[in-house]
Design a protein around this motif. Sequence first.
Motif, short mmCIF file in Angstrom:
data_model
loop_
_atom_site.label_atom_id
_atom_site.label_comp_id
_atom_site.label_asym_id
_atom_site.label_seq_id
_atom_site.Cartn_x
_atom_site.Cartn_y
_atom_site.Cartn_z
N LYS A 63 0.83 -1.21 0.00
CA LYS A 63 0.00 0.00 0.00
C LYS A 63 0.87 1.26 0.00
O LYS A 63 0.54 2.25 -0.64
N GLU A 68 -3.37 -1.31 -4.66
CA GLU A 68 -4.70 -1.46 -4.07
C GLU A 68 -5.10 -2.92 -4.12
O GLU A 68 -4.80 -3.62 -5.09
N ASN A 69 -5.83 -3.37 -3.11
CA ASN A 69 -6.31 -4.75 -3.10
C ASN A 69 -7.65 -4.88 -3.81
O ASN A 69 -8.49 -3.99 -3.73
N VAL A 70 -7.82 -6.00 -4.47
CA VAL A 70 -9.09 -6.33 -5.13
C VAL A 70 -9.37 -7.81 -4.86
O VAL A 70 -8.55 -8.51 -4.24
N SER A 71 -10.52 -8.27 -5.31
CA SER A 71 -10.83 -9.69 -5.19
C SER A 71 -11.37 -10.22 -6.51
O SER A 71 -12.38 -9.73 -7.02
N MET A 72 -10.66 -11.18 -7.07
CA MET A 72 -11.06 -11.79 -8.34
C MET A 72 -11.76 -13.12 -8.06
O MET A 72 -11.51 -13.74 -7.03
N PRO A 73 -12.58 -13.58 -9.01
CA PRO A 73 -13.25 -14.88 -8.81
C PRO A 73 -12.26 -16.04 -8.74
O PRO A 73 -11.12 -15.95 -9.18
N LEU A 74 -12.78 -17.12 -8.18
CA LEU A 74 -12.04 -18.37 -8.01
C LEU A 74 -11.94 -19.14 -9.32
O LEU A 74 -11.00 -19.92 -9.51
N HIS A 123 -10.51 -8.39 -16.86
CA HIS A 123 -11.01 -7.19 -16.16
C HIS A 123 -10.36 -5.92 -16.72
O HIS A 123 -11.05 -4.94 -17.01
N VAL A 127 -11.76 -2.06 -17.94
CA VAL A 127 -11.62 -0.85 -17.11
C VAL A 127 -10.48 0.08 -17.51
O VAL A 127 -10.39 1.19 -17.00
N TYR A 138 -2.64 -3.41 -8.86
CA TYR A 138 -3.56 -4.26 -8.09
C TYR A 138 -2.85 -5.42 -7.40
O TYR A 138 -1.84 -5.92 -7.88
N TRP A 141 -5.11 -11.08 -2.11
CA TRP A 141 -4.77 -12.14 -1.16
C TRP A 141 -5.80 -13.24 -1.34
O TRP A 141 -7.00 -12.98 -1.20
N SER A 143 -6.35 -17.91 -2.21
CA SER A 143 -5.67 -19.20 -2.36
C SER A 143 -5.75 -19.61 -3.83
O SER A 143 -6.65 -19.20 -4.55
N ASP B 33 -17.16 -5.34 -10.74
CA ASP B 33 -17.24 -5.56 -12.18
C ASP B 33 -17.72 -6.99 -12.35
O ASP B 33 -17.42 -7.85 -11.52
N ILE B 42 -16.19 -9.38 -9.52
CA ILE B 42 -14.88 -8.85 -9.15
C ILE B 42 -15.13 -7.71 -8.18
O ILE B 42 -15.93 -6.82 -8.46
N LEU B 43 -14.48 -7.75 -7.03
CA LEU B 43 -14.54 -6.60 -6.13
C LEU B 43 -13.42 -5.65 -6.50
O LEU B 43 -12.25 -6.00 -6.40
N TYR B 48 -13.64 -3.44 -2.47
CA TYR B 48 -12.86 -4.32 -1.60
C TYR B 48 -12.37 -3.59 -0.34
O TYR B 48 -12.28 -4.18 0.73
N GLU B 159 -20.06 -17.12 -5.94
CA GLU B 159 -18.94 -17.12 -5.00
C GLU B 159 -19.07 -15.85 -4.17
O GLU B 159 -19.39 -14.79 -4.71
#
Lengths: 479, 479
Positions: A63, A68-74, A123, A127, A138, A141, A143, B33, B42-43, B48, B159
Motif C-alpha cells: 500500500k 490497491e487490493n481487489v478480489s477476483m473470482p475463483l 477485467h 476498465v 492491483y 490475497w 488461495s 465488475d 470482481i470486487l 474491496y 462465490e
Amino acid sequence: MAQDKKAVEAITPINEDFGQWYTDIVKKAELVDYSAVKGCVILRPYGYAIWENIQAILDRMFKETGHENVSMPLFIPESLLQKEKDHVEGFAPEVAWVTQGGSEPLAERLCVRPTSETLFCDHFSRVIHSYRDLPMLYNQWCSVVRWEKSTRPFLRSREFLWQEGHTMHETAAEAEQETQRMLDIYREFCEKYLKIPVLAGRKTDKEKFAGAVATYTIEAMMHDGKSLQSGTSHYFGDGFARAFDVKFAARDNSLQYPHQTSWGVSTRIIGAIIMTHGDDNGLILPPAVAPIQVVVVPIAAHKEGVLEAAASLAEKLKAAGLRVKLDDSEQSPGWKFAQHEMRGVPLRIELGPRDIEAGQCVAVRRDTGEKAILPLEGLENGAKELLSALEGGIFERALKNREQRTTACADMAELEAAVAKGPGFYKSMWCGDRACEEAMKERLEISSRCLPFEQERLSDVCPVCGKKAEHMIVWGSAY
Amino acid sequence: MAQDKKAVEAITPINEDFGQWYTDIVKKAELVDYSAVKGCVILRPYGYAIWENIQAILDRMFKETGHENVSMPLFIPESLLQKEKDHVEGFAPEVAWVTQGGSEPLAERLCVRPTSETLFCDHFSRVIHSYRDLPMLYNQWCSVVRWEKSTRPFLRSREFLWQEGHTMHETAAEAEQETQRMLDIYREFCEKYLKIPVLAGRKTDKEKFAGAVATYTIEAMMHDGKSLQSGTSHYFGDGFARAFDVKFAARDNSLQYPHQTSWGVSTRIIGAIIMTHGDDNGLILPPAVAPIQVVVVPIAAHKEGVLEAAASLAEKLKAAGLRVKLDDSEQSPGWKFAQHEMRGVPLRIELGPRDIEAGQCVAVRRDTGEKAILPLEGLENGAKELLSALEGGIFERALKNREQRTTACADMAELEAAVAKGPGFYKSMWCGDRACEEAMKERLEISSRCLPFEQERLSDVCPVCGKKAEHMIVWGSAY
C-alpha cells in the motif's frame, strides 16, 4: 518428567533426517493438520498467525507503494485460460476442473485458478481506457490450486495461500521498473523481517513463468543447502494485453497495448522460515512474524505473589507493543521451556520468588539458549534489545551457512567436486544456451536457480560446451 | 458541464426503480465488475476496501472474545459432505463439483466448500481430546461457492467472501451462550459501526440452517421495505460431533460429544449498507467502513497557494486518524462533488482562496447536504463531530424507515391490509406450526423473518389456523 521428554524427543534431530525433522516440526509445533484431501492442509491457529503477520507487513509495503487490493473470482472459464498460448501450456496440465454446478453439468468447464493473470487481463480490458487509468496497481490475497503429484506442507501443496500482484503500465520501462521494485520489496521483506538472506536474480528462459518475458526471483538457502524460491516477479511485456485486447488511448491519442507485471509470495515462505532458522529443539521464529515474541514462565508459581508478578510483567511488555504470552498453565516449567522452544518463541522470561525479591528476571534467547539476568525496571527495553540481537544472530547464522555452502566453479571438474560435497549454491559461467542448462541438469542433477544481479567473471567459457560465457549462473537443488 | 451531469444522471432515481438504482450504484461507484463466470463478481479497489474495513473491525471483535483464525481447505470430498444427513440435503443441490485434477479424473469428486462445518468437524475429530482442549474457538476468512440460479452483486452470488466461525464447547449451555454472544457481536457491529438497525431473533425450523438445532439471525430493513438477513449464528447441539465422531474426555473421565456453533457474515452486508443508506445521489457510506471518510476539494485550485493549503489540510486530517483523499485532479469542482457524492464519501471539505484568507472552510455532510463553515483551526475535531452527527443521522433515518414500514397485525385481515400497503415488517402471532408458516407464504407471498427476542402479545391466536398463539413472529419479503 515424562511429558518434558515427550515434547522434545519427538523431534527427529535436524542433521539425522532433515525431511523428517521438517515433518515433525510442522505437526508438533501445531502449524498444520492434514485434511481429507491429499495435498491440502489446514493451517492451525499458530501457523495461520504467522501468515497473518506476514500479510500485515507485506500489505503495508504494497500500500505504501501505491497498490490497491481487489478480489477476483475463483473460477476461470476454459476459453479464458486458453487465450494466452504459453500460459495455458504451462498451467493446464496441473489445474483442477469444475464440471458440474448443482445438479447440472456445466456448458463450459471452469478451472480453479492456479494464478489469475487471465482474470485480471479480462477485467483490465473493461476498465482501462486511457493513459489516465495507468498505472493500475492491483494485488489480491487468496488461495490458488495446482494439482501437484507429490506434496509437502507449505512447500508444495495442491491449494496454497498467497498474494498475487498484477499491474499495468503505460510503457515497457515503467513495467520493468515495477517488476524490479516488487522483487526488491520481497528481498527487503525476507532480509529485514524474516532474517533470511536471499540471492536475487533473473530466471533462465527455461525456468521462467509461463507467458512471461522475464521472471525475477529471490532464492533462499535452507539449512541443508537446498534452495527455496521465495518470491517471484514477472515482466510480461504486452503479450497478455494483445491476447486479451487490453488497449488504452495514449497521450498522443493512438491506441496502445499496456505493459504488464505480476508478482507473488506464498505460504511457501513459512517453509523457508522453518528450514532456514530451525534447530534440534524445533522452530526458531523471527520476531517480526512470531505470533508470540515473548513467553513469560512463572517459576514456583504456587508461591505467593509469583503469578501476579508474572502477569503484571507480561502486561508491561504487552503495553510496550510486544506480543506476549503468560504461560500460567499447570505444566511444569521444564515442559513449558521445551514446548515454547519447539514452537520457536524468540524470547523466554523466567520469573521466580527470588527473582522478584532481587528485582530481576532470567531472559533466555531461543537461538543461542544464552541466559541473561535482566532488571525488571526497564525490562521492555531489555527484551527488545535481546530480540534485536536474536534477529542479528539468526541472520548471520543463515548467511554463514550460505557462504559455507556456496562454491565458485571455473570448470566442470570443479562443479562435479562441489556437487559431490553436498547441496549448496554452485556458481559457474554459462553460455546462455538451454541445451547446456539441460545437460547440467542431466549430468549433475542440479537446476539453475538464477542469473544473479551481482555478476562475477569466474572463467571465460561455459563449462558445458566451452563456448564463450555470457553470464554467471547459480545452480543448486531446490525444494 | 456535460460531465457533471453525466456522473449524476446515470443513476436511476431510487424511488423510480430500486433494483435498477442498486445495479447502477454498484457499477458506477466502481464497487464491482462482472466477471467471465455468471454470478461471480470482481470486487474493485473501492468495493474491496469497504470489505477490508469490515474485516478489520469484526476481526478485532472476534479476537477480543478469544477467537483464533485458521485456514481450511477449499475442497470437501463428497463422502465427507454426506456425513451429516440434514446438512448434505440442504447443500448438495447447490454446490460446484470438481471432477478432474490435471489430466486425470478424480476417484472421488470434490465439492467446492459452500460452508465448512464438515471440514472443521473432521479437523476437530483429530485435535480435540480432552476438556482441556475446549472451548475451541475458530474463525476463518475465505470465499465460499453456492451454485445459485439467479444472482445479484453482494446479495446473491455464486462465490462470495465471508467469515465463518466454528466453535466447540464442553456443555450445551456454553455453546448456546456462544451462539447468542456472536449474534450480539453482529448486532453491535451493524448498529454501532454500520449504523444499520437490526431486528434480532430466532429463525423458524423451516428457515434454519441445514443441520442446525437453532439458527439466530439479525434482519435489516432496506430502503424499499424488504428485509435482508445480515448475519446468522447457529447452535448445533452435538449432531455434527456424533456424525464426525468428535469426542473428548470429560472432567469425570467419561467420553462425551462436544457442543457446537457456527456463525457468519458475508459481503451481503455491503448490499445492506447500499440499500439502507443510499439515496438519489448514490451511496452513503458509514464512516467506520468508508474507504475515504473525508474528501478535500480545492476551489479555484489554479490560484496561488490553494493546492498547497488543501494538501496541508488533508495531511492534518490524516494525522488525526481520518481516512482522507485530496482530490487534486483536473476535473471541475462540480464534477468532483457529484463523483464523491455518488461514491458515498461521508464528508466533503471545500477550500478556496477566500476561505484560506478567512481561516475557514466549507464542510458538507453527505447525508443531508448541509453546509457548515468551519474554522481551519481545530478542523480535525470539527470534521469528527460532523462525521459523528452523520452517523446518528443515517441511523435515525433507517430506524424511522423501519418504524414506518412495520405493522402490528392482530388478524389475517390486518395482515392482508398491511401487505397491500407495500413491503415491510408485519408482526403477528403464530401457533408454531410449519403448515401455517407455509400457508402464509402461499397466501401473502411473505416469509418468516424471525421470532424476535423482544416478544409482544398482539392477540391470543394464530391468524392462520385460529389455534393458540405461541410466539410473535415477523414476516416480510426478503432479498
